[in-house]
Design an enzyme around this catalytic site. Structure first.
Site, PDB file in Angstrom:
ATOM      1  CE  LYS A  31      87.486  37.890  61.898  1.00 33.86           C
ATOM      2  NZ  LYS A  31      86.319  37.073  62.177  1.00 33.86           N
TER       3      LYS A  31
HETATM    4  C1  LIG Z   1      84.877  36.860  61.940  1.00 30.67           C
HETATM    5  C2  LIG Z   1      83.806  37.172  62.878  1.00 30.67           C
HETATM    6  C3  LIG Z   1      82.845  36.229  63.266  1.00 30.67           C
HETATM    7  C4  LIG Z   1      82.696  34.897  62.601  1.00 30.67           C
HETATM    8  O1  LIG Z   1      83.848  34.178  62.577  1.00 30.67           O
HETATM    9  P1  LIG Z   1      83.947  32.814  61.725  1.00 30.67           P
HETATM   10  O2  LIG Z   1      85.014  32.062  62.445  1.00 30.67           O
HETATM   11  O3  LIG Z   1      84.332  33.225  60.349  1.00 30.67           O
HETATM   12  O4  LIG Z   1      82.648  32.129  61.756  1.00 30.67           O
HETATM   13  C5  LIG Z   1      81.936  36.569  64.226  1.00 30.67           C
HETATM   14  N1  LIG Z   1      81.938  37.781  64.785  1.00 30.67           N
HETATM   15  C6  LIG Z   1      82.827  38.734  64.435  1.00 30.67           C
HETATM   16  C7  LIG Z   1      82.786  40.052  65.116  1.00 30.67           C
HETATM   17  C8  LIG Z   1      83.779  38.459  63.458  1.00 30.67           C
HETATM   18  O5  LIG Z   1      84.644  39.410  63.100  1.00 30.67           O
END
Ligand SMILES: *Cc1c(COP(=O)(O)O)cnc(C)c1O
Length: 424
Positions: A205
């Site tokens: 992210k």
């Molecule tokens: C990455 C992501 C998640 C989950 O994130 P984690 O921290 O890996 O559990 C949920 N929703 C979206 C849209 C994402 O891109």
């Protein structure tokens, strides 16, 4: 008069673009401080001070709440955990339906099932790829309990209209802003417009701490329920004197002091990292202006886009070549590019075979479920068209890249476009 790289010409991008990297000496120092302090996590599953974790976790939450302008931030070990806790905080249960997007990371659609509720897919908007007030309205039933809206790829969903619809029908809205750092709508940051907002801090992210997530809310009861579910609710409920015991079967969704220390440093960088992405994307869009058959990302009036990824749509007829051939040629030019985002989620086996919990078909065939949800191919035609025909994307707009590299990205796309007849 250059030749396409896929036909043996020289690639426009002749050395790999740098990977995205946000960690610096600040994060290392912060981690060492925690290590030297010796307390890697201070949670206790009993009412009292350490029910809410250690000093670092609580500082992260205070800073997060202030940065995003919300009353409560709750740190968890992932955004997936945050989505699960959000469903529990909302009181979702067997027999309920939760409206979700088919075009997102799996957990933001599947989270309802943790509480034995049934995900119902709304189609996406053809320009923003988010579910919209109209597509949500089309799938509401008397059983709808909540909506999980995703600001997918970083463009905010039409949250004002969605919140109005939710008020009208008494629904809880969870806004998944995992991909939407830096995004906003009419001045409000993405993630702060639903009843609960969810952010991710996983490695991919805009900011990260390895694995981590944060849920935000202005509602004190939802905040308490999120904290209970995070930390073994069932043993703490009595001493915290909560009246509503629904969904208070707890988990261990706790973030450690190490991730909290990293996340605090990352939060200080998020504005600059998001702004660089936005500048890169704007430069690329400018350079791609007017290419027949290619549509750069749309940014709606009042919105700012977080550009987790840079998505282009192609009209294969006007382009004159297939998306597959075009993207293969881009990759040969050295541009990381991928067709589609994720397969429409309802087409995955868990939905097609309707097997989730045990052998009896729960939640889909649960006797408490009175609805008849469809997961047939064709239920979300816009999503299917985008995924299988139109959309391709690149991550080559991230904050590790500067104007010179963005110009190379643009030239790679323009070159393939200019010479596309040779691909036919
Ligand atoms: C990455 C992501 C998640 C989950 O994130 P984690 O921290 O890996 O559990 C949920 N929703 C979206 C849209 C994402 O891109």
């Amino acid at each position: 008069m250059s030749k396409l790289a896929i036909h043996g010409g020289r690639p426009v991008i002749d050395s790999p673009l740098p990977a995205y990297h946000t960690l610096g000496p600040e994060e290392t120092r912060a981690v060492l401080e925690v290590m030297e302090g010796g307390s890697l996590s201070s949670y206790l599953a009993v009412a009292g001070e350490f029910f809410e974790g250690g000093a670092g976790v609580r500082q992260l939450e205070a800073e997060w709440a202030q940065y995003f302008g919300v009353a409560h931030a709750v740190a968890l070990n992932s955004a997936t955990s945050a989505l699960y806790a959000a469903m529990g905080a909302a009181g979702v249960g067997p027999g309920d339906e939760v409206v979700v997007s088919p075009y997102t990371m799996a957990a933001s659609a599947t989270c309802a099932m943790i509480y034995n509720a049934v995900p119902v897919f709304a189609d996406v908007d053809p320009e923003t790829f988010c579910i919209s007030p109209d597509t949500i309205k089309a799938v509401l039933t008397p059983r709808t309990k909540a909506i999980v809206v995703v600001d997918i790829l970083g463009h905010p969903a039409e949250m004002e209209g969605i919140m109005a619809l939710a008020r009208e029908h008494g629904l809880v809205v969870v806004e998944d802003a995992a991909q939407a750092y830096g995004a906003s709508l009419n001045g409000r940051p993405a993630g702060t417009m639903g009843h609960i907002g969810v952010f991710s801090l996983n490695y991919h992210k805009t900011i990260q701490c390895g694995e981590g997530g944060v849920a935000v809310t202005d509602d004190p009861e939802l905040a308490l329920r999120l904290k209970l579910i995070r930390n073994h609710a069932e043993v703490v409920a009595e001493d915290t004197h909560v009246a509503n015991l629904v969904d208070l079967v707890g988990f261990n969704f706790r973030m450690t002091e190490l991730e909290a220390a990293i996340a605090r440093q990352q939060l200080r960088k998020v504005a600059a990292l998001a702004a660089q992405r936005q500048a890169n994307a704007a430069r690329l869009t400018q350079a791609l202006n007017g290419l027949e058959g290619l549509i750069p990302p749309v940014v709606r009036p009042g919105a700012s886009h977080g550009y987790y990824l840079y998505a282009l749509r192609c009209d294969q007829e006007r382009l004159g070549v297939s998306r597959a051939a075009f993207v293969a040629a881009l990759r040969a030019e050295g541009l990381p590019a991928v067709e589609g985002y994720v397969k429409p989620i309802y087409l995955s086996p868990i939905y097609q075979e309707r097997i989730a919990y045990g052998m009896t078909g729960c939640p889909f065939a649960c006797p408490l479920y009175q609805g008849s949800v469809s997961y047939a191919k064709g239920i979300c035609p816009v999503c299917e068209r985008l995924h299988y025909q139109e959309l391709f994307f690149t991550n080559a707009i991230h904050a590790g890249l500067g104007p010179g590299q963005i110009d190379l990205v643009a030239e790679a796309i323009r070159k393939v476009h200019r010479l596309r007849a040779e691909l036919a």
